[in-house]
Design a protein around this motif. Structure first.
Motif, short mmCIF file in Angstrom:
data_model
loop_
_atom_site.label_atom_id
_atom_site.label_comp_id
_atom_site.label_asym_id
_atom_site.label_seq_id
_atom_site.Cartn_x
_atom_site.Cartn_y
_atom_site.Cartn_z
N UNK A 59 5.81 -4.89 10.67
CA UNK A 59 5.71 -3.59 9.99
C UNK A 59 4.42 -3.51 9.18
N UNK A 60 4.11 -4.57 8.47
CA UNK A 60 2.90 -4.59 7.64
C UNK A 60 1.65 -4.49 8.53
N UNK A 61 1.66 -5.18 9.65
CA UNK A 61 0.50 -5.10 10.56
C UNK A 61 0.32 -3.67 11.07
N UNK A 62 1.41 -3.00 11.38
CA UNK A 62 1.32 -1.61 11.84
C UNK A 62 0.80 -0.72 10.72
N UNK A 63 1.31 -0.89 9.50
CA UNK A 63 0.86 -0.04 8.40
C UNK A 63 -0.60 -0.29 8.03
N UNK A 64 -1.10 -1.47 8.30
CA UNK A 64 -2.50 -1.75 8.02
C UNK A 64 -3.41 -0.98 8.99
N UNK A 65 -2.89 -0.59 10.14
CA UNK A 65 -3.66 0.15 11.13
C UNK A 65 -3.56 1.66 10.96
N UNK A 66 -2.51 2.12 10.29
CA UNK A 66 -2.30 3.56 10.11
C UNK A 66 -3.23 4.14 9.05
N UNK A 67 -3.28 5.48 9.00
CA UNK A 67 -3.99 6.17 7.93
C UNK A 67 -3.31 5.81 6.62
N UNK A 68 -4.08 5.48 5.62
CA UNK A 68 -3.54 4.99 4.36
C UNK A 68 -3.11 6.13 3.44
N UNK A 69 -1.93 6.65 3.69
CA UNK A 69 -1.35 7.70 2.84
C UNK A 69 -0.51 7.04 1.75
N UNK A 70 -0.11 7.82 0.78
CA UNK A 70 0.69 7.27 -0.32
C UNK A 70 1.98 6.61 0.17
N UNK A 71 2.78 7.25 1.07
CA UNK A 71 4.00 6.59 1.54
C UNK A 71 3.73 5.27 2.28
N UNK A 72 2.66 5.23 3.05
CA UNK A 72 2.31 3.99 3.77
C UNK A 72 1.98 2.89 2.77
N UNK A 73 1.20 3.20 1.76
CA UNK A 73 0.83 2.20 0.76
C UNK A 73 2.04 1.71 -0.02
N UNK A 74 2.91 2.64 -0.38
CA UNK A 74 4.11 2.25 -1.12
C UNK A 74 5.00 1.37 -0.27
N UNK A 75 5.20 1.75 0.98
CA UNK A 75 6.06 0.95 1.87
C UNK A 75 5.48 -0.44 2.10
N UNK A 76 4.16 -0.53 2.27
CA UNK A 76 3.54 -1.84 2.48
C UNK A 76 3.72 -2.72 1.25
N UNK A 77 3.58 -2.15 0.08
CA UNK A 77 3.78 -2.92 -1.15
C UNK A 77 5.24 -3.35 -1.30
N UNK A 78 6.16 -2.44 -1.04
CA UNK A 78 7.59 -2.75 -1.17
C UNK A 78 7.99 -3.84 -0.17
N UNK A 79 7.53 -3.72 1.07
CA UNK A 79 7.86 -4.74 2.08
C UNK A 79 7.32 -6.10 1.65
N UNK A 80 6.10 -6.14 1.11
CA UNK A 80 5.55 -7.41 0.62
C UNK A 80 6.39 -8.00 -0.49
N UNK A 81 6.85 -7.16 -1.41
CA UNK A 81 7.70 -7.65 -2.50
C UNK A 81 9.04 -8.15 -1.98
#
Length: 184
Positions: A59-81
Motif C-alpha cells: 500500500x505504501x509503495x502504491x501511495x508513493x507513486x500516486x499524486x500526493x494529496x492530503x488523504x494519500x499523505x495521511x493514509x501513508x503516515x497512518x499505515x506507517x504508524x
C-alpha cells in the motif's frame, strides 16, 4: 533545501525494508540442539502478521507513486504508524513458544522500516502545510510584514477626517490613526 520527493522516497524505502525484514531472523529460541532450529524469521513465526506487513508495504509503495494529496499523505503516515505499532508489539510481547526467546536484528530492522514509512508521510504532510500556510514555516522570513514606512510612523499618529464634501462634519468619516487616538 530538501528535495520535494524526499518523503516519498523515505516511505518507499521503509516499505521495502519492512518486507525484507520478514526474511531476517526475528527471534532466537533457547532450546537444545536435538529439538531443531534455534532461530526463526518473521515469515516463519507469524502467519497473519506477515500478510498484514506485506499488505501495508505494498500500500505504501502504491501511495508513493500516486499524486500526493492530503488523504494519500495521511493514509501513508497512518499505515506507517500502524506497521510500527504491530512490530513494536512483537518486540515488547514476543510469541510464547514454551522456551526462552530473545528478539534479534530482523524485528528491529522491520521497526526502523515502519518508522521510516511514517516519517516519510510526515515530511510530505509538513511540506503541504508549509506550502499552504507559509507563515507556519519557522525557519523562513515572515511573509507580509510591513515596516512603518518612509515617514517613520508619523502617519500612524495623526487623524485625518474627511466628510462627503471634504468638510469635517463627521459624515463618511475616514480615520487614519491608532486605536488610542480614535477612543480619545
Amino acid at each position: 533545501m530538501l528535495s520535494p520527493t524526499i518523503g516519498r522516497v523515505l516511505s518507499a524505502v521503509g516499505a521495502v525494508v519492512v518486507a525484507v525484514a520478514l526474511v531476517l531472523t526475528w527471534y532466537h529460541i533457547d532450546r537444545s540442539a536435538l529439538q531443531g532450529t534455534t532461530e526463526t524469521t518473521g515469515w516463519q513465526t507469524f502467519t497473519n502478521l506477515r500478510w498484514l506487513l506485506l499488505a501495508g508495504a505494498a500500500f505504501v509503495l502504491v501511495t508513493a507513486l500516486l499524486k500526493q494529496t492530503r488523504p494519500v499523505l495521511i493514509m501513508r503516515t497512518v499505515v506507517g504508524c500502524v506497521l510500527a505499532l504491530l512490530i513494536l508489539r512483537r518486540i515488547v510481547d514476543p510469541p510464547d513458544l514454551g522456551f526462552p526467546i530473545s528478539a534479534q536484528i530482523g524485528v528491529f530492522v522491520g521497526l526502523l522500516g515502519a518508522i521510516a514509512v511514517a516519517i516519510g508521510g510526515l515530511v510530505d504532510s509538513g511540506r503541504e502545510v508549509v506550502t499552504a500556510h507559509p507563515e507556519m514555516a519557522f525557519w523562513r522570513q515572515p511573509v507580509g510584514e510591513l515596516g512603518t514606512g518612509p515617514d517613520g510612523g508619523e502617519r500612524a499618529r495623526r487623524v485625518h477626517r474627511v466628510g462627503p464634501s471634504g468638510s469635517g462634519d463627521g459624515h463618511g468619516e475616514v480615520v487614519d490613526s491608532t486605536a488610542e487616538e480614535v477612543h480619545s
